[in-house]
Structures are given as C-alpha cells and as structure tokens.
Design a protein around this motif. Structure first.
Motif, PDB file in Angstrom:
ATOM      1  N   PHE A   2     -27.253  35.450  31.385  1.00  0.00           N
ATOM      2  CA  PHE A   2     -28.382  34.566  31.128  1.00  0.00           C
ATOM      3  C   PHE A   2     -28.485  34.297  29.630  1.00  0.00           C
ATOM      4  CE2 PHE A   2     -30.333  34.771  35.305  1.00  0.00           C
ATOM      5  CZ  PHE A   2     -31.164  33.656  35.324  1.00  0.00           C
ATOM      6  N   ASN A   3     -28.833  33.077  29.290  1.00  0.00           N
ATOM      7  CA  ASN A   3     -29.159  32.698  27.926  1.00  0.00           C
ATOM      8  C   ASN A   3     -30.682  32.662  27.845  1.00  0.00           C
ATOM      9  OD1 ASN A   3     -26.305  32.019  27.572  1.00  0.00           O
ATOM     10  ND2 ASN A   3     -26.804  30.256  28.841  1.00  0.00           N
ATOM     11  N   VAL A   4     -31.267  33.696  27.300  1.00  0.00           N
ATOM     12  CA  VAL A   4     -32.717  33.891  27.372  1.00  0.00           C
ATOM     13  C   VAL A   4     -33.386  33.505  26.060  1.00  0.00           C
ATOM     14  CG1 VAL A   4     -34.563  35.534  27.793  1.00  0.00           C
ATOM     15  CG2 VAL A   4     -32.417  35.753  29.035  1.00  0.00           C
ATOM     16  N   THR A   5     -34.419  32.680  26.166  1.00  0.00           N
ATOM     17  CA  THR A   5     -35.219  32.301  25.002  1.00  0.00           C
ATOM     18  C   THR A   5     -36.581  32.976  25.092  1.00  0.00           C
ATOM     19  OG1 THR A   5     -34.139  30.137  24.853  1.00  0.00           O
ATOM     20  CG2 THR A   5     -36.244  30.394  23.721  1.00  0.00           C
ATOM     21  N   PRO A   6     -36.901  33.907  24.191  1.00  0.00           N
ATOM     22  CA  PRO A   6     -38.239  34.502  24.186  1.00  0.00           C
ATOM     23  C   PRO A   6     -39.265  33.500  23.630  1.00  0.00           C
ATOM     24  CG  PRO A   6     -36.612  35.945  23.134  1.00  0.00           C
ATOM     25  CD  PRO A   6     -35.994  34.584  23.258  1.00  0.00           C
TER      26      PRO A   6
END
Length: 211
Positions: free
Chosen positions: A117-121
């Motif tokens: 996953f490419n996760v953006t907080p």
C-alpha cells in the motif's frame, strides 16, 4: 490554517509542513507498485489533554491482523484525494462524522511493502468530538482515544524487534501495542510537537509470536 487550532496543535501543524518521505523509516514505493490509501491521524482534546484516535484491527483480517492502527484504508474513485479517503474510511470504520474533523495537513506518501500500500497520513483536528465505535467487527475490534501524555510517558515507550530483524519504536498504552508504521508516525509526531520526553532507547522487546 484555521485560527481555531489550539496552541499545542498549531505547534504540531507547523512542524509537519517541511516533512518528506525520507524523514520516515518507510520511504518511496517502487515504480508502479502498490495500491493508494490513506489513514486519518485524528487528534482531539480529551478529558486529560490531547489524545489520538486509534483502532485495533480485527484478528481475522488478512493484512496486519490484530494490530493497532489509524483509521483508514484503500482509495476509491469517488474520493477527494487522500483526505477524502481518510475521512470516508474513518466514517465507515468508527462512525466518525466527517464535518466534525478539520484536515490540517497531508503528510508524504509512504510505502508499506508488507501490504503493498502507498499510504498517505492525513493530520486532522477533531474540533467536535463525539462517541465513536467499531462499526464492523470483521474489520475493527476496538476503538480508543489514547492520551498523548500516556504515549509520551517514558514508562510506555520502548522498541520492538520483529523476527524479520526489523527494530522500531513502540508504545504500550491501555492494553494496546502500537508499533510498525503506526508507531513510527506517532514517534515522529511526538518529536515535532515537543511532547517527547527522554526514554530508554536501549529497551528492546521481541514482538509476541502471534504478531
């Protein structure tokens, strides 16, 4: 930036502005790899001061089962960017009313190789807290508001060692073990907001065998 942010949140918001992906242990994704997603880093004013909304993922999930995390998940076509994804997922998972949370900053995208996953907080101020709960036990086992003071307490901080060799920051608060991607984000936010206190960084514990 809203003028209604409390001073403690404004300090944090100012600190996250210059962040880059390389400021975190997990960095840029391989070319074309992974699915896009976002998590909501939701801070509010609790009874004992600032707190952070966390979930415990259901033990039956395929990825990151039983782990503590921020509300969030995969992007969908109708989402309005990472902030839209994070707010929608929080509404679906814990019943957050999106209008009660104000997005303050979108952090750099980080790649999780385990789940691809490419996760953006997405950092948000919970200006109107309300009761939240696990809406789908198949996804979320528990929801908690962890006090920042407890997360910053040196007695609750240590590092964990995974059997893969990974060693990283961890916290144990209210029977919740926060580590990995989530633990790294929490540690960074504590530093940026000036909440961190000296702690024993030589304290390393093995992760439980079922993690």
């Amino acid at each position: 930036m809203t003028t209604q942010l409390p001073d403690w949140f404004r300090t944090l918001a100012d600190g996250v502005t210059p962040l880059r992906a390389t400021d975190f242990p997990r960095t840029v994704r391989p070319n074309g790899a992974g699915r896009d997603g976002a998590v909501l880093v939701l801070l509010g004013a609790g009874e004992s001061g600032p707190d952070l909304v966390m979930i415990e993922r259901a033990a039956t999930l395929r990825d990151h089962a039983g782990q503590c995390a921020f509300p969030g998940g995969g992007a969908e076509p109708g989402d309005d960017g990472p902030a839209g994804t994070a707010l929608r997922e929080a509404a679906e998972e814990i019943g957050l009313r999106p209008e009660t949370a104000e997005v303050v900053a979108v952090l750099p995208e980080l790649y999780l190789s385990v789940s691809r996953f490419n996760v953006t907080p997405v950092l948000a101020w919970w200006r109107e807290p309300h009761p939240v709960t696990a809406l789908d036990p198949g996804e979320v086992a528990r929801v908690a508001r962890l006090p920042i003071a407890a997360l910053a307490d040196p007695a609750n901080r240590f590092r964990v060692r995974h059997r893969s060799g990974y060693v990283g920051p961890a916290f144990r608060v209210d029977d919740m073990l926060v580590w990995g991607f989530t633990g790294g984000i929490v540690a960074k936010l504590l530093d940026l907001a000036g909440w961190s206190r000296p702690w024993d960084e030589s304290r390393v514990e093995p992760l439980p065998p079922d993690v």
